[in-house]
Design an enzyme around this catalytic site. Structure first.
Site, short mmCIF file in Angstrom:
data_model
loop_
_atom_site.label_atom_id
_atom_site.label_comp_id
_atom_site.label_asym_id
_atom_site.label_seq_id
_atom_site.Cartn_x
_atom_site.Cartn_y
_atom_site.Cartn_z
N LEU A 84 -3.72 -38.21 -36.07
CA LEU A 84 -4.64 -37.08 -35.89
C LEU A 84 -4.99 -36.91 -34.43
O LEU A 84 -5.37 -37.87 -33.77
CB LEU A 84 -5.94 -37.35 -36.65
CG LEU A 84 -5.88 -37.48 -38.16
CD1 LEU A 84 -7.11 -38.20 -38.68
CD2 LEU A 84 -5.76 -36.10 -38.81
N ASN A 85 -4.88 -35.70 -33.94
CA ASN A 85 -5.35 -35.43 -32.59
C ASN A 85 -6.11 -34.10 -32.53
O ASN A 85 -7.32 -34.08 -32.33
CB ASN A 85 -4.16 -35.41 -31.61
CG ASN A 85 -4.62 -35.16 -30.19
OD1 ASN A 85 -5.67 -35.66 -29.78
ND2 ASN A 85 -3.88 -34.36 -29.44
N HIS A 107 2.91 -37.75 -39.13
CA HIS A 107 2.46 -37.18 -37.85
C HIS A 107 1.98 -35.76 -38.10
O HIS A 107 2.30 -35.15 -39.11
CB HIS A 107 3.63 -37.18 -36.85
CG HIS A 107 3.84 -38.49 -36.18
ND1 HIS A 107 3.56 -38.72 -34.85
CD2 HIS A 107 4.27 -39.67 -36.67
CE1 HIS A 107 3.82 -39.98 -34.56
NE2 HIS A 107 4.26 -40.58 -35.64
N GLY A 108 1.19 -35.24 -37.12
CA GLY A 108 0.75 -33.86 -37.24
C GLY A 108 -0.24 -33.65 -38.37
O GLY A 108 -0.15 -32.67 -39.12
N SER A 112 -3.40 -32.82 -38.25
CA SER A 112 -4.38 -31.74 -38.06
C SER A 112 -3.91 -30.42 -38.66
O SER A 112 -2.72 -30.09 -38.59
CB SER A 112 -4.64 -31.51 -36.56
OG SER A 112 -5.17 -32.67 -35.99
N ASP A 161 1.81 -44.32 -28.94
CA ASP A 161 2.23 -43.16 -29.74
C ASP A 161 3.41 -42.48 -29.06
O ASP A 161 3.40 -42.27 -27.84
CB ASP A 161 1.03 -42.20 -29.85
CG ASP A 161 1.25 -41.13 -30.91
OD1 ASP A 161 2.01 -41.38 -31.86
OD2 ASP A 161 0.65 -40.04 -30.78
P1 13P Z 1 -2.05 -33.37 -34.61
O1 13P Z 1 -2.53 -32.98 -33.25
O2 13P Z 1 -1.37 -32.22 -35.29
O3 13P Z 1 -3.10 -33.99 -35.43
O4 13P Z 1 -0.89 -34.46 -34.41
C1 13P Z 1 -1.20 -35.72 -33.87
C2 13P Z 1 -0.04 -36.62 -33.89
O5 13P Z 1 0.79 -36.58 -34.77
C3 13P Z 1 0.07 -37.61 -32.80
O6 13P Z 1 1.20 -38.40 -32.91
#
Ligand code: 13P
Length: 293
Positions: free
Chosen positions: A225-226, A202-203, A205, A78
């Site tokens: 997702l993180n 991406h992003g 969450s 990633d």
């Molecule tokens: P979030 O933490 O906003 O889910 O983003 C994760 C991400 O895009 C990792 O590349």
């Protein structure tokens, strides 16, 4: 089985569903991903950031690949930064690498991405790149509009780089938003209609279930997702602290009789992983990737 990411995403595009791409960083999160994918019969992409250990995570992923060979999984670097990290991921057996030059000029992004594509494709490894820039949610007000992907650059970028999938900036950001997020669906529609390759968001969450479901309906195939996953794990751990880290365990003599013990660190890790896994399963269902194998 670990397979090239473009194969998973090609199927997702055909079947009009999204594949969850959670960030993993240790044994517990990698195992949680394999279990979630197995329980829901969903494909999965393990996103590993360079700082979390390229060789270490590859070895752990291979361990669970042997244990659950039926799970279709891609192992992706990633936000690949340094050239060395990307080459090391290929050497470590990743089936996909992302090269992130989204903050470089268009020309440098093209040049460095094309160089990685040449190396990765020679090894049968897929490549993800980013055009436009998905910023950080804490500075969403400043970066949301300036980072949006420009459709007029996309065709040229894809022609010159031959990447397998493209991360686009359509209004999401990494991390926790102060307010909500505003996704530019007309922009996503334009990009999806112009671009043959699968698209990455991406992003994921904090974007809201309705928004995420709609991004898939409008042409996204991979959702990173993180934050939501680790927050879900942390919530479970916090609940344990609120309960003074007490757990009930069978006395041993009789499985119906319980005694109270103080939790240890390993048990806390597992509680956290359970929260991470439940949230991941929620998203797999939302993206309609369950029951796909
Ligand atoms: P979030 O933490 O906003 O889910 O983003 C994760 C991400 O895009 C990792 O590349």
């Amino acid at each position: 089985m670990i397979i090239p990411m473009h194969e998973l995403l090609k199927e997702a595009k055909k079947g009009k569903y999204g594949v969850a791409a959670p960030n993993v960083f240790n044994r517990e999160t990698i195992e949680a991903c394999f279990l979630a994918a197995k329980e829901l019969r969903a494909p999965i992409i393990l996103d590993v950031a360079g700082v979390h250990g390229i060789y270490e995570c590859a070895d752990i992923a291979r361990f669970y690949e042997r244990r659950y060979p039926e799970v279709p999984v891609a192992l992706n670097l990633d936000h690949g930064g340094p050239f060395e990290d990307i080459v090391n991921a290929i050497r470590a057996g990743f089936s996909s690498v992302m090269i992130d030059r989204s903050q470089s000029s268009f020309e440098d992004n093209v040049k460095e991405t094309a160089e990685i594509v040449k190396i990765a494709h020679a090894c049968g490894v897929s490549v993800e790149a980013e055009l436009g820039h998905v910023g950080q949610a804490y500075e969403y007000d400043k970066t949301r509009d300036t980072g949006l992907t420009r459709p007029e650059e996309a065709a040229d970028f894809l022609k010159q780089t031959s990447v397998d999938c493209l991360a686009v900036a359509v209004g999401t950001s990494h991390g926790v938003y102060k307010g909500g997020c505003k996704i530019d669906f007309p922009l996503l529609d334009t990009l999806a209609s112009q671009i043959e390759q699968p698209l990455v968001l991406h992003g994921g969450s904090g974007s809201g279930d309705d928004n995420l479901r709609m991004t898939i309906e409008h042409g996204i195939q991979k959702v990173n997702l993180n934050t939501d996953l680790v927050m879900s794990g942390l919530d479970r751990i916090q609940a344990c602290y609120e309960n003074n880290l007490e757990i009930k365990v069978p006395t041993g003599a009789n499985m119906d009789e319980f005694t109270t013990k103080r939790m240890n660190m390993q048990q806390l890790y597992l509680v956290g992983a359970e929260g991470y896994k439940e949230k991941l399963k929620h998203y797999m269902k939302l993206f309609k990737s369950d029951g796909k194998w």
